[in-house]
Design a protein around this motif. Structure first.
Motif, PDB file in Angstrom:
ATOM      1  N   ASP A 162       0.801  -1.223   0.000  1.00 33.26           N
ATOM      2  CA  ASP A 162       0.000   0.000   0.000  1.00 33.26           C
ATOM      3  C   ASP A 162       0.835   1.274   0.000  1.00 33.26           C
ATOM      4  O   ASP A 162       0.286   2.368   0.095  1.00 33.26           O
ATOM      5  N   THR A 163       2.156   1.146  -0.108  1.00 30.33           N
ATOM      6  CA  THR A 163       3.014   2.325  -0.117  1.00 30.33           C
ATOM      7  C   THR A 163       2.785   3.104  -1.410  1.00 30.33           C
ATOM      8  O   THR A 163       2.947   2.545  -2.501  1.00 30.33           O
ATOM      9  N   PRO A 164       2.408   4.385  -1.313  1.00 33.28           N
ATOM     10  CA  PRO A 164       2.154   5.162  -2.537  1.00 33.28           C
ATOM     11  C   PRO A 164       3.433   5.353  -3.357  1.00 33.28           C
ATOM     12  O   PRO A 164       4.485   5.677  -2.817  1.00 33.28           O
ATOM     13  N   ASN A 165       3.317   5.171  -4.644  1.00 38.49           N
ATOM     14  CA  ASN A 165       4.434   5.350  -5.575  1.00 38.49           C
ATOM     15  C   ASN A 165       4.398   6.791  -6.082  1.00 38.49           C
ATOM     16  O   ASN A 165       4.041   7.063  -7.218  1.00 38.49           O
ATOM     17  N   MET A 166       4.783   7.733  -5.231  1.00 35.53           N
ATOM     18  CA  MET A 166       4.700   9.154  -5.564  1.00 35.53           C
ATOM     19  C   MET A 166       5.689   9.570  -6.639  1.00 35.53           C
ATOM     20  O   MET A 166       5.527  10.613  -7.262  1.00 35.53           O
ATOM     21  N   LEU A 167       6.711   8.763  -6.874  1.00 35.76           N
ATOM     22  CA  LEU A 167       7.699   9.078  -7.904  1.00 35.76           C
ATOM     23  C   LEU A 167       7.318   8.470  -9.255  1.00 35.76           C
ATOM     24  O   LEU A 167       8.029   8.653 -10.238  1.00 35.76           O
ATOM     25  N   ASN A 168       6.212   7.729  -9.283  1.00 34.70           N
ATOM     26  CA  ASN A 168       5.752   7.061 -10.505  1.00 34.70           C
ATOM     27  C   ASN A 168       6.839   6.194 -11.136  1.00 34.70           C
ATOM     28  O   ASN A 168       7.013   6.179 -12.355  1.00 34.70           O
ATOM     29  N   ILE A 169       7.536   5.474 -10.298  1.00 33.13           N
ATOM     30  CA  ILE A 169       8.555   4.534 -10.753  1.00 33.13           C
ATOM     31  C   ILE A 169       7.835   3.358 -11.415  1.00 33.13           C
ATOM     32  O   ILE A 169       6.803   2.908 -10.907  1.00 33.13           O
ATOM     33  N   PRO A 170       8.342   2.836 -12.523  1.00 31.85           N
ATOM     34  CA  PRO A 170       7.694   1.657 -13.138  1.00 31.85           C
ATOM     35  C   PRO A 170       7.527   0.534 -12.107  1.00 31.85           C
ATOM     36  O   PRO A 170       8.400   0.329 -11.248  1.00 31.85           O
ATOM     37  N   THR A 171       6.433  -0.176 -12.200  1.00 30.72           N
ATOM     38  CA  THR A 171       6.060  -1.162 -11.189  1.00 30.72           C
ATOM     39  C   THR A 171       7.164  -2.166 -10.866  1.00 30.72           C
ATOM     40  O   THR A 171       7.425  -2.410  -9.682  1.00 30.72           O
ATOM     41  N   PRO A 172       7.847  -2.770 -11.835  1.00 32.12           N
ATOM     42  CA  PRO A 172       8.911  -3.723 -11.465  1.00 32.12           C
ATOM     43  C   PRO A 172      10.019  -3.077 -10.626  1.00 32.12           C
ATOM     44  O   PRO A 172      10.470  -3.655  -9.640  1.00 32.12           O
ATOM     45  N   ALA A 173      10.432  -1.881 -10.996  1.00 34.87           N
ATOM     46  CA  ALA A 173      11.470  -1.183 -10.230  1.00 34.87           C
ATOM     47  C   ALA A 173      10.932  -0.770  -8.864  1.00 34.87           C
ATOM     48  O   ALA A 173      11.659  -0.808  -7.860  1.00 34.87           O
ATOM     49  N   TRP A 174       9.668  -0.388  -8.804  1.00 37.33           N
ATOM     50  CA  TRP A 174       9.049   0.005  -7.540  1.00 37.33           C
ATOM     51  C   TRP A 174       9.000  -1.195  -6.583  1.00 37.33           C
ATOM     52  O   TRP A 174       9.343  -1.082  -5.406  1.00 37.33           O
ATOM     53  N   GLY A 175       8.599  -2.350  -7.091  1.00 34.06           N
ATOM     54  CA  GLY A 175       8.566  -3.548  -6.260  1.00 34.06           C
ATOM     55  C   GLY A 175       9.942  -3.910  -5.733  1.00 34.06           C
ATOM     56  O   GLY A 175      10.101  -4.274  -4.567  1.00 34.06           O
ATOM     57  N   LYS A 176      10.956  -3.798  -6.577  1.00 35.90           N
ATOM     58  CA  LYS A 176      12.339  -4.092  -6.169  1.00 35.90           C
ATOM     59  C   LYS A 176      12.811  -3.114  -5.093  1.00 35.90           C
ATOM     60  O   LYS A 176      13.420  -3.504  -4.107  1.00 35.90           O
ATOM     61  N   LEU A 177      12.498  -1.826  -5.277  1.00 32.38           N
ATOM     62  CA  LEU A 177      12.867  -0.809  -4.294  1.00 32.38           C
ATOM     63  C   LEU A 177      12.192  -1.063  -2.945  1.00 32.38           C
ATOM     64  O   LEU A 177      12.835  -0.982  -1.887  1.00 32.38           O
ATOM     65  N   LEU A 178      10.919  -1.396  -2.972  1.00 30.73           N
ATOM     66  CA  LEU A 178      10.204  -1.701  -1.728  1.00 30.73           C
ATOM     67  C   LEU A 178      10.822  -2.903  -1.024  1.00 30.73           C
ATOM     68  O   LEU A 178      10.989  -2.905   0.199  1.00 30.73           O
ATOM     69  N   PHE A 179      11.153  -3.927  -1.804  1.00 32.42           N
ATOM     70  CA  PHE A 179      11.749  -5.124  -1.213  1.00 32.42           C
ATOM     71  C   PHE A 179      13.098  -4.785  -0.580  1.00 32.42           C
ATOM     72  O   PHE A 179      13.393  -5.216   0.538  1.00 32.42           O
TER      73      PHE A 179
END
Length: 188
Positions: A162-179
């Motif tokens: 549920d962490t908002p992706n305020m930087l609009n990072i592409p989903t695969p990169a966003w998932g990797k960053l969260l992990f």
């Protein structure tokens, strides 16, 4: 003159998902759905008998897609599998919000909706078992801290979705960053 049928079942379910997420189950109705489709309202009934069946079918479709992706993950390395699983959940982050409406569906008038909800519940249990298995194996391998109870690790993991992706990072990169944030924490 009425509108001709020009939407598919996929379009119907995609639009249903969007509208249920925007308006909630209680705010979703067939008139609203028909306003967002290019065909006649009566065409909806060629696919589903009522609101309950449409929403339950929509939920089942989302659950099926998540299950397909989650169960295709190679679990040989639990930490790699957890990262891949997080990406699956991030890609379909609305799943939890959508399924939160399942208890509102009255299945008394629809055996099809009842069957779809049974599928959804079984799918939820399958995902829960997979996640628990991966976390337990990761802890056994000492890939995760032993001093933090497993339910806490799992809870924080789920909150990442549920962490908002305020930087609009592409989903695969966003998932990797969260992990990476989850596994490494925020300390330098």
């Amino acid at each position: 003159m009425g509108r001709k049928q020009s939407f598919t079942e996929t379009e119907l379910l995609d639009t249903t998902k969007q509208l249920v997420l925007e308006h909630g189950y209680d705010g979703f109705h067939l008139k609203l759905l028909s306003q967002h489709l290019s065909g006649a309202r009566s065409t909806i009934y060629q696919y589903y008998a009522n609101k309950e069946e449409i929403v339950a079918a929509c939920m089942k479709r989302v659950m099926s897609a998540v299950l397909d992706k989650a169960l295709a993950i190679d679990e040989a390395e639990p930490m790699d599998a957890l990262e891949q699983l997080l990406l699956v959940y991030v890609e379909e982050s609305a799943l939890h919000q959508l399924l939160g409406n399942a208890s509102k569906i009255n299945t008394a008038n629809s055996s099809a909706a009842a069957r779809d909800l049974e599928y959804i519940e079984a799918g939820h249990q399958t995902l829960k078992i997979q996640l628990s298995r991966l976390f337990e194996r990761a802890q056994q391998n000492k890939d995760l801290r032993q001093d933090i109870p497993l339910p806490v690790l799992i809870g924080v993991f789920f909150n990442l979705i549920d962490t908002p992706n305020m930087l609009n990072i592409p989903t695969p990169a966003w998932g990797k960053l969260l992990f990476q944030m989850w596994i490494g924490g925020a300390k330098s």
